[in-house]
Design a protein around this motif. Structure first.
Motif, PDB file in Angstrom:
ATOM      1  N   SER A 104       1.173  -1.318  -0.146  1.00 58.92           N
ATOM      2  CA  SER A 104       0.093  -0.054  -0.196  1.00 58.92           C
ATOM      3  C   SER A 104       0.875   1.314   0.304  1.00 58.92           C
ATOM      4  CB  SER A 104      -1.094   0.173   0.972  1.00 58.92           C
ATOM      5  OG  SER A 104      -0.434   0.148   2.305  1.00 58.92           O
ATOM      6  N   GLY A 105       2.439   1.930  -0.102  1.00 61.08           N
ATOM      7  CA  GLY A 105       2.715   2.111  -0.279  1.00 61.08           C
ATOM      8  C   GLY A 105       3.469   2.870   0.819  1.00 61.08           C
ATOM      9  N   LYS A 106       3.475   2.139   1.779  1.00 56.60           N
ATOM     10  CA  LYS A 106       4.414   2.718   3.681  1.00 56.60           C
ATOM     11  C   LYS A 106       5.689   2.666   3.218  1.00 56.60           C
ATOM     12  CE  LYS A 106       3.148  -1.272   5.216  1.00 56.60           C
ATOM     13  NZ  LYS A 106       2.265  -2.081   4.004  1.00 56.60           N
ATOM     14  N   SER A 107       6.416   2.609   2.500  1.00 57.64           N
ATOM     15  CA  SER A 107       7.777   2.073   1.868  1.00 57.64           C
ATOM     16  C   SER A 107       8.017   3.881   1.170  1.00 57.64           C
ATOM     17  CB  SER A 107       8.864   1.444   1.563  1.00 57.64           C
ATOM     18  OG  SER A 107       8.634  -0.095   2.085  1.00 57.64           O
ATOM     19  N   LEU A 108       7.308   4.260   0.392  1.00 58.36           N
ATOM     20  CA  LEU A 108       7.476   5.276  -0.527  1.00 58.36           C
ATOM     21  C   LEU A 108       7.014   7.266   1.027  1.00 58.36           C
ATOM     22  CD1 LEU A 108       7.690   7.296  -2.889  1.00 58.36           C
ATOM     23  CD2 LEU A 108       5.310   6.949  -2.930  1.00 58.36           C
ATOM     24  N   CYS A 109       6.260   6.121   1.585  1.00 62.08           N
ATOM     25  CA  CYS A 109       6.108   7.927   3.085  1.00 62.08           C
ATOM     26  C   CYS A 109       7.636   7.705   4.203  1.00 62.08           C
ATOM     27  CB  CYS A 109       4.598   7.163   4.278  1.00 62.08           C
ATOM     28  SG  CYS A 109       3.091   6.579   3.306  1.00 62.08           S
ATOM     29  N   TYR A 110       7.754   6.620   3.566  1.00 56.83           N
ATOM     30  CA  TYR A 110       9.530   7.023   4.877  1.00 56.83           C
ATOM     31  C   TYR A 110      10.659   7.837   3.654  1.00 56.83           C
ATOM     32  CZ  TYR A 110       7.057   5.536   8.680  1.00 56.83           C
ATOM     33  OH  TYR A 110       5.924   4.229   9.154  1.00 56.83           O
ATOM     34  N   LEU A 111      10.271   7.164   2.294  1.00 58.01           N
ATOM     35  CA  LEU A 111      11.804   7.798   1.523  1.00 58.01           C
ATOM     36  C   LEU A 111      11.849   8.709   0.999  1.00 58.01           C
ATOM     37  CD1 LEU A 111      12.103   4.177  -0.044  1.00 58.01           C
ATOM     38  CD2 LEU A 111      13.680   5.396   1.498  1.00 58.01           C
ATOM     39  N   THR A 112      10.125   9.028   0.602  1.00 58.62           N
ATOM     40  CA  THR A 112      10.036  10.923  -0.049  1.00 58.62           C
ATOM     41  C   THR A 112      10.704  11.940   0.717  1.00 58.62           C
ATOM     42  OG1 THR A 112       8.205   9.593  -1.119  1.00 58.62           O
ATOM     43  CG2 THR A 112       7.929  11.774  -0.949  1.00 58.62           C
ATOM     44  N   PRO A 113      10.399  11.580   2.481  1.00 60.68           N
ATOM     45  CA  PRO A 113      10.931  13.234   2.725  1.00 60.68           C
ATOM     46  C   PRO A 113      12.557  12.997   2.963  1.00 60.68           C
ATOM     47  CG  PRO A 113       9.031  11.338   4.450  1.00 60.68           C
ATOM     48  CD  PRO A 113       9.196  11.101   2.690  1.00 60.68           C
ATOM     49  N   ILE A 114      12.803  11.417   2.820  1.00 60.92           N
ATOM     50  CA  ILE A 114      14.145  11.155   2.863  1.00 60.92           C
ATOM     51  C   ILE A 114      15.013  11.712   1.418  1.00 60.92           C
ATOM     52  CG2 ILE A 114      16.205  10.037   2.625  1.00 60.92           C
ATOM     53  CD1 ILE A 114      14.909   8.281   4.836  1.00 60.92           C
ATOM     54  N   LEU A 115      14.038  11.498  -0.058  1.00 59.35           N
ATOM     55  CA  LEU A 115      14.526  12.250  -1.542  1.00 59.35           C
ATOM     56  C   LEU A 115      14.246  13.645  -0.819  1.00 59.35           C
ATOM     57  CD1 LEU A 115      12.473  10.332  -3.801  1.00 59.35           C
ATOM     58  CD2 LEU A 115      15.054   9.843  -3.316  1.00 59.35           C
ATOM     59  N   GLN A 116      12.998  13.930  -0.241  1.00 60.28           N
ATOM     60  CA  GLN A 116      12.801  15.850   0.204  1.00 60.28           C
ATOM     61  C   GLN A 116      13.659  16.544   0.748  1.00 60.28           C
ATOM     62  OE1 GLN A 116      10.667  17.866  -1.292  1.00 60.28           O
ATOM     63  NE2 GLN A 116      10.301  19.486  -0.406  1.00 60.28           N
ATOM     64  N   SER A 117      14.451  15.969   1.718  1.00 61.95           N
ATOM     65  CA  SER A 117      15.853  16.351   2.189  1.00 61.95           C
ATOM     66  C   SER A 117      17.228  16.780   1.751  1.00 61.95           C
ATOM     67  CB  SER A 117      16.430  15.799   3.689  1.00 61.95           C
ATOM     68  OG  SER A 117      16.503  16.088   4.586  1.00 61.95           O
ATOM     69  N   LEU A 118      17.140  15.959   1.050  1.00 60.80           N
ATOM     70  CA  LEU A 118      18.841  15.255   0.091  1.00 60.80           C
ATOM     71  C   LEU A 118      18.837  16.352  -1.172  1.00 60.80           C
ATOM     72  CD1 LEU A 118      18.866  11.014   0.239  1.00 60.80           C
ATOM     73  CD2 LEU A 118      20.277  12.452   0.968  1.00 60.80           C
ATOM     74  N   ALA A 119      17.509  16.541  -1.740  1.00 61.84           N
ATOM     75  CA  ALA A 119      17.506  17.518  -3.043  1.00 61.84           C
ATOM     76  C   ALA A 119      17.764  18.547  -2.161  1.00 61.84           C
ATOM     77  CB  ALA A 119      16.090  17.127  -3.325  1.00 61.84           C
ATOM     78  N   HIS A 120      16.374  18.879  -1.200  1.00 65.39           N
ATOM     79  CA  HIS A 120      17.332  20.732  -0.417  1.00 65.39           C
ATOM     80  C   HIS A 120      18.792  21.024  -0.175  1.00 65.39           C
ATOM     81  CE1 HIS A 120      16.018  24.044   1.458  1.00 65.39           C
ATOM     82  NE2 HIS A 120      16.608  23.588   2.733  1.00 65.39           N
ATOM     83  N   ALA A 121      19.209  19.610   0.808  1.00 70.35           N
ATOM     84  CA  ALA A 121      20.643  19.883   0.512  1.00 70.35           C
ATOM     85  C   ALA A 121      21.774  19.667  -0.364  1.00 70.35           C
ATOM     86  CB  ALA A 121      21.259  18.133   1.924  1.00 70.35           C
ATOM     87  N   ARG A 148      22.911  11.081   6.768  1.00 70.79           N
ATOM     88  CA  ARG A 148      21.921  12.003   7.429  1.00 70.79           C
ATOM     89  C   ARG A 148      20.861  10.824   7.507  1.00 70.79           C
ATOM     90  NH1 ARG A 148      21.732  15.617   2.296  1.00 70.79           N
ATOM     91  NH2 ARG A 148      24.739  15.820   1.895  1.00 70.79           N
ATOM     92  N   PHE A 149      21.027   9.495   7.490  1.00 67.08           N
ATOM     93  CA  PHE A 149      19.315   8.809   7.380  1.00 67.08           C
ATOM     94  C   PHE A 149      20.120   7.248   7.865  1.00 67.08           C
ATOM     95  CE2 PHE A 149      18.652  11.957   4.340  1.00 67.08           C
ATOM     96  CZ  PHE A 149      17.574  12.119   5.400  1.00 67.08           C
ATOM     97  N   MET A 150      19.105   6.888   8.728  1.00 67.69           N
ATOM     98  CA  MET A 150      19.542   4.897   9.042  1.00 67.69           C
ATOM     99  C   MET A 150      17.919   4.727   8.796  1.00 67.69           C
ATOM    100  SD  MET A 150      20.058   2.761  11.934  1.00 67.69           S
ATOM    101  CE  MET A 150      19.549   3.523  13.245  1.00 67.69           C
ATOM    102  N   TYR A 151      17.881   3.598   7.143  1.00 72.90           N
ATOM    103  CA  TYR A 151      16.437   3.331   7.047  1.00 72.90           C
ATOM    104  C   TYR A 151      16.715   1.355   7.787  1.00 72.90           C
ATOM    105  CZ  TYR A 151      12.561   2.289   3.796  1.00 72.90           C
ATOM    106  OH  TYR A 151      11.183   1.630   4.006  1.00 72.90           O
TER     107      TYR A 151
END
Length: 158
Positions: A104-121, A148-151
């Protein structure tokens, strides 16, 4: 019979445990389970009917254009409502535990904010509104040498 030094496999006594049997209806599973020699403390059983997916507004999240473009390149055009709520909460700095059905897309819920943070950085600091970069996730600043992240991910789907 078996020859010298050979063994025969022992056949299990009785029927296979309920949880190892072939798929069947929820009602049949429940009935067999409750009649088994060792019921697993099941207090209630109910089959939920399928329902139409509920989508949420991706724009509400304020994701960077390059993050949205990456999601679209991966075939993700829209998000489920629970994803929008979870991603928004993570982006707001809240702790999130998400329980939904399989795939149902749980992983995407955690990975999208990581992508957002990496893109911003990795965005150029001099520009107030940096242009989206298709390589933004491949860029790495020399100053950013630590993690920066531990997944944590399960090694086997349940």
């Amino acid at each position: 019979g078996p020859g010298p030094g050979e063994r025969t496999a022992k056949k299990p006594k009785g029927p296979a445990p309920v949880w190892q049997a072939k798929p069947r209806s929820v009602e049949a599973f429940y009935t067999e389970w409750m009649q088994s020699a060792s019921p697993l403390q099941l207090a209630h059983c109910r089959e939920l009917p399928a329902r139409a997916p509920q989508y949420g507004p991706m724009a509400k999240l304020g994701l960077r254009d390059d993050v949205v473009a990456l999601l679209k390149r991966k075939g993700i055009e829209r998000l489920y409502q629970h994803q929008v709520e979870a991603i928004g909460s993570v982006l707001d700095g809240e702790h999130v535990v998400l329980t939904t059905s399989t795939s149902s897309g749980k992983s995407l819920c955690y990975l999208t904010p990581i992508l957002q943070s990496l893109a911003h950085a990795t965005a150029p600091k001099a520009e107030a509104h940096p242009q989206p970069s298709t390589e933004v996730f491949e860029e790495c600043s020399a100053a950013d040498t630590g993690p920066r992240f531990m997944y944590l991910s399960p090694t086997k789907a349940l």
